[in-house]
Motif scaffolding. Structure first.
Motif, short mmCIF file in Angstrom:
data_model
loop_
_atom_site.label_atom_id
_atom_site.label_comp_id
_atom_site.label_asym_id
_atom_site.label_seq_id
_atom_site.Cartn_x
_atom_site.Cartn_y
_atom_site.Cartn_z
N GLN A 265 -64.27 42.49 37.20
CA GLN A 265 -65.16 42.49 36.09
C GLN A 265 -66.23 41.18 36.22
O GLN A 265 -66.98 41.06 35.39
N ARG A 266 -65.87 40.08 36.99
CA ARG A 266 -66.95 39.17 37.08
C ARG A 266 -68.21 39.60 38.24
O ARG A 266 -68.86 38.71 38.32
N LEU A 267 -68.18 40.74 38.90
CA LEU A 267 -69.05 40.96 40.02
C LEU A 267 -69.84 42.20 39.52
O LEU A 267 -69.42 42.97 38.89
N LYS A 268 -71.07 42.41 40.00
CA LYS A 268 -71.98 43.58 39.92
C LYS A 268 -71.43 44.69 40.63
O LYS A 268 -70.79 44.70 41.46
N ALA A 269 -71.78 45.96 40.13
CA ALA A 269 -71.46 47.23 40.81
C ALA A 269 -71.78 47.01 42.45
O ALA A 269 -71.30 47.39 43.32
N GLU A 270 -73.17 46.41 42.54
CA GLU A 270 -73.64 46.41 44.01
C GLU A 270 -73.09 45.53 44.91
O GLU A 270 -72.77 45.65 45.80
N GLN A 271 -72.52 44.38 44.28
CA GLN A 271 -72.10 43.15 45.00
C GLN A 271 -70.55 43.74 45.39
O GLN A 271 -70.34 43.28 46.53
N LEU A 272 -69.82 44.50 44.60
CA LEU A 272 -68.66 45.24 44.84
C LEU A 272 -68.67 46.09 46.06
O LEU A 272 -67.86 45.92 46.81
N ARG A 273 -69.68 47.01 46.00
CA ARG A 273 -70.16 47.98 47.26
C ARG A 273 -70.25 47.46 48.42
O ARG A 273 -69.79 47.68 49.50
N ALA A 274 -71.11 46.20 48.38
CA ALA A 274 -71.28 45.53 49.57
C ALA A 274 -70.37 44.72 50.16
O ALA A 274 -70.08 44.83 51.42
N LEU A 275 -69.30 44.17 49.24
CA LEU A 275 -68.24 43.67 49.95
C LEU A 275 -67.10 44.49 50.48
O LEU A 275 -66.50 44.23 51.24
N LEU A 276 -67.17 45.68 49.76
CA LEU A 276 -66.29 46.94 50.26
C LEU A 276 -66.70 47.40 51.67
O LEU A 276 -65.87 47.61 52.59
N ALA A 277 -67.99 47.29 51.62
CA ALA A 277 -68.56 47.94 53.06
C ALA A 277 -68.24 46.79 54.03
O ALA A 277 -68.04 47.48 55.29
N LEU A 278 -68.34 45.73 53.86
CA LEU A 278 -68.09 44.76 55.01
C LEU A 278 -66.74 44.71 55.34
O LEU A 278 -66.38 44.65 56.62
N LEU A 279 -65.86 44.73 54.33
CA LEU A 279 -64.34 44.79 54.78
C LEU A 279 -64.04 46.12 55.52
O LEU A 279 -63.39 46.06 56.41
N VAL A 280 -64.64 47.45 55.18
CA VAL A 280 -64.47 48.50 56.04
C VAL A 280 -64.93 48.36 57.23
O VAL A 280 -64.40 48.74 58.40
N LEU A 281 -66.12 47.77 57.52
CA LEU A 281 -66.80 47.59 58.84
C LEU A 281 -65.87 46.44 59.59
O LEU A 281 -65.71 46.79 60.94
N LEU A 282 -65.34 45.68 59.04
CA LEU A 282 -64.65 44.77 59.78
C LEU A 282 -63.46 45.22 60.38
O LEU A 282 -62.93 45.01 61.43
N VAL A 283 -62.72 46.29 59.54
CA VAL A 283 -61.44 46.80 59.97
C VAL A 283 -62.00 47.60 61.27
O VAL A 283 -61.05 47.87 61.99
N ALA A 284 -63.14 48.53 61.08
CA ALA A 284 -63.38 49.35 62.13
C ALA A 284 -63.60 48.64 63.49
O ALA A 284 -63.47 48.89 64.40
N ILE A 285 -64.13 47.57 63.09
CA ILE A 285 -64.62 46.52 64.48
C ILE A 285 -63.47 46.09 65.16
O ILE A 285 -63.35 46.20 66.38
N ARG A 286 -62.84 45.61 64.25
CA ARG A 286 -61.36 45.09 64.80
C ARG A 286 -60.59 46.29 65.75
O ARG A 286 -60.05 45.95 66.86
N LEU A 287 -60.47 47.61 65.15
CA LEU A 287 -59.93 48.44 65.69
C LEU A 287 -60.47 48.92 67.02
O LEU A 287 -59.99 49.41 67.91
N ALA A 288 -61.97 48.88 66.92
CA ALA A 288 -62.71 49.26 68.05
C ALA A 288 -62.33 48.37 69.36
O ALA A 288 -62.57 48.68 70.57
N PHE A 289 -62.30 46.99 68.90
CA PHE A 289 -62.20 46.01 70.15
C PHE A 289 -60.80 46.18 70.56
O PHE A 289 -60.69 45.96 71.69
#
Length: 305
Positions: A265-289
């Protein structure tokens, strides 16, 4: 304090499992996701065999989706007819996915297939989400742009046969697309241990033009039943659900979700989507590594039944 997991055949610190449940619950409440695509990779990082991580991750998704589905049902946000079609397709997809998983396990390729599926899917979804959210954050505030498509205008999906009326969604269209979409989500649930909501929601909104409030409720309704069915198949067919592993994740996740909702509730929708995208990419990079590094042990004997 360590707890021995009889199905996974290893001991893990109970405090680590509780912390993982709290974190995943927090992220679930913050981003409105089931959390399966986060839980399963982290369990793999902790040493849980991928097949066990998939089956147990699916059981946690069931627990995290029930309360949301009940609340949306009470508010009238569930299109029962569309939900049943999605469930029918999901059952077919889950049954196929579990069978494929069993064949891959027999061939010794299950671990690689699960990891590669996560890398491809999370990398694609995370990349698209990050591009969209960054554009939204950089876009200067101004008047909203209108699209050329008018409400009620037909799209190619609506020209398919076997039409029926969906009262809650206020649509009249073919029953084929919901079944196909449900089958794809069910397949992902069985193979990857995810609820599939992060793919089901965009598909219903952009392909079928279902109203957002109905999408959220119907998606959670479908996820509960299909994921429960996939978990049952995993437990009875592949014996890959560890209840001692799932219990602390479920209990801690319930508490973590409450704080995640408040943080969102303290973050904008765009900020939430950006944080979720970064989280998803970090998991993908770790698995690829993990797929390209040389392991400490080049050969491993799996004598589990």
């Amino acid at each position: 304090m360590s707890v021995y997991l009889p199905i996974a055949e290893l001991a893990i610190d109970l405090r680590v499992l509780i912390a993982l449940g709290l974190v995943v619950g927090f992220l679930s409440g913050m981003f409105g996701i089931g959390g399966g695509f986060i839980t399963t990779p982290i369990l793999i990082f902790l040493g849980v065999p991928p097949a066990i991580a998939v089956g147990t991750g699916a059981s946690q998704v069931v627990a995290s989706s029930v309360s949301g589905a009940i609340a949306n049902w009470q508010r009238g946000n569930v299109d029962l007819r569309m939900g049943l079609l999605l469930i029918a397709g999901g059952v077919i997809g889950a049954t196929t996915g579990v069978a494929i998983q069993r064949l891959l396990k027999a061939a010794g390729q299950l671990d690689f297939f699960i990891a590669m599926s996560y890398v491809i899917l999370l990398g694609t979804v995370g990349g698209l989400m990050l591009v969209e959210s960054v554009r939204a954050l950089r876009r200067a505030p101004g008047p909203m742009k209108t699209t050329s498509r008018r409400g009620g205008q037909h799209i190619w999906v609506q020209r398919l046969p076997l039409k029926m009326r969906f009262q809650t969604a206020k649509l009249y269209m073919s029953a084929i697309p919901p079944v196909i979409i449900g089958a794809m989500v069910g397949w992902l649930t069985a193979i990857m241990g995810v609820g599939g909501g992060f793919m089901l929601v965009p598909a219903l909104i952009y392909l079928l033009r279902v109203p957002t409030r109905v999408v959220i409720g119907t998606s959670q309704f479908q996820v509960v039943f299909v994921t429960a069915f996939a978990t049952l198949l995993q437990a009875t067919t592949n014996f890959s659900v560890d209840l001692l592993l799932a219990a602390p994740l479920m209990i801690a996740g319930v508490f973590g979700a409450q704080y995640g909702v408040r943080a969102a509730q303290r973050l904008k929708a765009e900020q939430l989507r950006a944080l979720l995208a970064l989280l998803v990419l970090l998991v993908a990079i770790r698995l690829a590594f993990s797929l390209v590094i040389v392991p400490d042990e080049l050969y491993e004997l799996d004598d589990r039944p």
